[in-house]
Design an enzyme around this catalytic site. Structure first.
Site, PDB file in Angstrom:
ATOM      1  N   THR A 196       0.848  -1.183   0.000  1.00 16.37           N
ATOM      2  CA  THR A 196       0.000   0.000   0.000  1.00 16.37           C
ATOM      3  C   THR A 196       0.894   1.246   0.000  1.00 16.37           C
ATOM      4  OG1 THR A 196      -1.805  -1.106   1.150  1.00 16.37           O
ATOM      5  CG2 THR A 196      -1.634   1.278   1.461  1.00 16.37           C
ATOM      6  N   ILE A 225     -13.013  -4.733   1.766  1.00 12.28           N
ATOM      7  CA  ILE A 225     -12.543  -3.384   2.089  1.00 12.28           C
ATOM      8  C   ILE A 225     -11.515  -3.493   3.199  1.00 12.28           C
ATOM      9  CG2 ILE A 225     -13.190  -1.130   3.023  1.00 12.28           C
ATOM     10  CD1 ILE A 225     -15.930  -1.537   1.683  1.00 12.28           C
ATOM     11  N   GLY A 226     -10.368  -2.879   3.001  1.00  8.74           N
ATOM     12  CA  GLY A 226      -9.305  -2.928   3.994  1.00  8.74           C
ATOM     13  C   GLY A 226      -9.274  -1.689   4.863  1.00  8.74           C
ATOM     14  N   THR A 246       0.057   0.958   6.890  1.00  9.21           N
ATOM     15  CA  THR A 246       0.202  -0.078   5.874  1.00  9.21           C
ATOM     16  C   THR A 246       0.458  -1.399   6.577  1.00  9.21           C
ATOM     17  OG1 THR A 246       1.580  -0.893   4.060  1.00  9.21           O
ATOM     18  CG2 THR A 246       2.663   0.511   5.676  1.00  9.21           C
ATOM     19  N   GLY A 247      -0.025  -2.482   5.974  1.00 11.54           N
ATOM     20  CA  GLY A 247       0.215  -3.786   6.585  1.00 11.54           C
ATOM     21  C   GLY A 247      -1.015  -4.643   6.593  1.00 11.54           C
ATOM     22  N   GLY A 249      -4.361  -5.307   7.030  1.00 11.26           N
ATOM     23  CA  GLY A 249      -5.506  -4.407   7.148  1.00 11.26           C
ATOM     24  C   GLY A 249      -6.454  -4.741   8.264  1.00 11.26           C
TER      25      GLY A 249
END
Length: 325
Positions: A196, A225-226, A246-247, A249
């Site tokens: 991301t 959906i994250g 980021t990572g 989610g």
């Protein structure tokens, strides 16, 4: 005020075997994006303009997982999501399920500024985009040959592939990747390395802003959906700081990670570095993630509990750093 500061990221969770040329390619892109942001800040653009400008650049380059180069769903299509937040009045905009919008972060900004809402998704977001006259492209524009190959590997392994760039065949071994003990919500996943993108900025006036954009997970279920478009989870900005995460989610969502940085600064009186360190150590439980952050005082910080994170930062006093590990 401590002057302006900027940070960018291209994802947390880097495979230790990542080829050197891939690392250098990522560093060059992050450096280019920092230079764009620095130039904009020298021109006195407000923080909200700078984060949009930088994330648009990241979305337009197929190297990371956002815009062109986004991870593919189980159906072989791209469903993108993004969010943006302006700290001074906590205005925000977010979008999900985009399939034809060239720059999702800019549509998120339009949701913030041109609609009465904070979040639009799927067909409604696409319809709003058309009415706003944003640039639209066919879904095929976002699909790369590399990602088609990685989706094939994911389907063969019956797995969600986090790292859609690193081959799981050859020296690393497909079996080793698929036998990974890492799990998401109790289900096994493969090599962990989402990519991301995000940007956080504080300008000379002390205004903070943040933006995050992603294509999600390779082989994800259509409609997933994250954290990236969820205000307070993947993205947050206030009068105190700006944060982009980021990572994993699902772990970031559970911990409302981005908001937690601001919260511990507000309620515990921690400075930015202390706050970032605290939330990474105490709010992720067993999740894996990273974040970048800036404060109203011109501080910049990053933190992660993964092997590495593609990241870069710069401050008005001349400091600049780009790293992976």
């Amino acid at each position: 005020m401590g002057g302006w500061a900027i940070a960018v990221h291209g994802g947390a969770g880097v495979d230790p075997n990542l080829p050197k040329e891939r690392q250098e390619e990522a560093k060059r892109l992050l450096t280019r994006c920092l230079d764009i942001g620095i130039s904009a800040l020298h021109s006195n653009l407000p923080a909200i303009d700078v984060v949009e400008l930088v994330v648009r650049e990241l979305e337009s380059d197929p190297l990371f997982n956002s815009g062109r180069g986004s991870a593919l769903t189980e159906n072989g299509t791209v469903e993108m999501e993004a969010s943006i937040m302006d700290g001074p009045k906590r205005r925000c905009g977010a979008v999900s399920g985009l399939t034809t919008v060239k720059n999702p972060v800019s549509l998120a900004r339009l949701v913030m500024e041109k609609s009465p809402h904070s979040y639009l998704g799927f067909s409604g977001a696409e319809e709003f985009a058309k009415k706003q006259g944003v640039e639209m492209v066919d879904n095929e524009y976002f699909i790369t040959e590399d990602n088609v190959g990685m989706l094939k590997l994911a389907k063969e392994a019956n797995s969600i592939l986090f790292d859609y760039r690193i081959p799981t065949i050859g020296t690393c071994g497909a079996g080793a990747a698929m036998d990974s003990p890492l799990q998401m919500n109790g289900l096994p996943i493969s090599v962990y390395a989402p990519e991301t993108v995000g940007c956080v900025v504080v300008d000379k006036a002390g205004r903070c802003a943040a933006a995050t954009s992603t294509g999600g997970l390779m082989n994800k279920l259509s409609g997933r959906i994250g954290d990236s478009p969820l205000i307070g989870s993947g993205t947050y900005a206030s009068e105190v700081c700006g944060v982009s995460c980021t990572g994993e989610g699902e772990a970031i969502i559970r911990s409302t990670l981005a908001r937690e940085v601001s919260a511990v600064m507000e309620y515990k009186g921690l400075n930015l570095h202390e706050a970032v360190d605290y939330v990474i150590k105490h709010r992720l439980d067993e999740g894996k993630a990273g974040l970048i952050a800036v404060s109203k005082d011109g501080e910049v910080a990053c933190g992660f509990n993964t092997t590495g994170m593609f990241r870069g930062c710069a401050t008005e006093d001349g400091f600049m750093e780009v790293g992976v590990w």
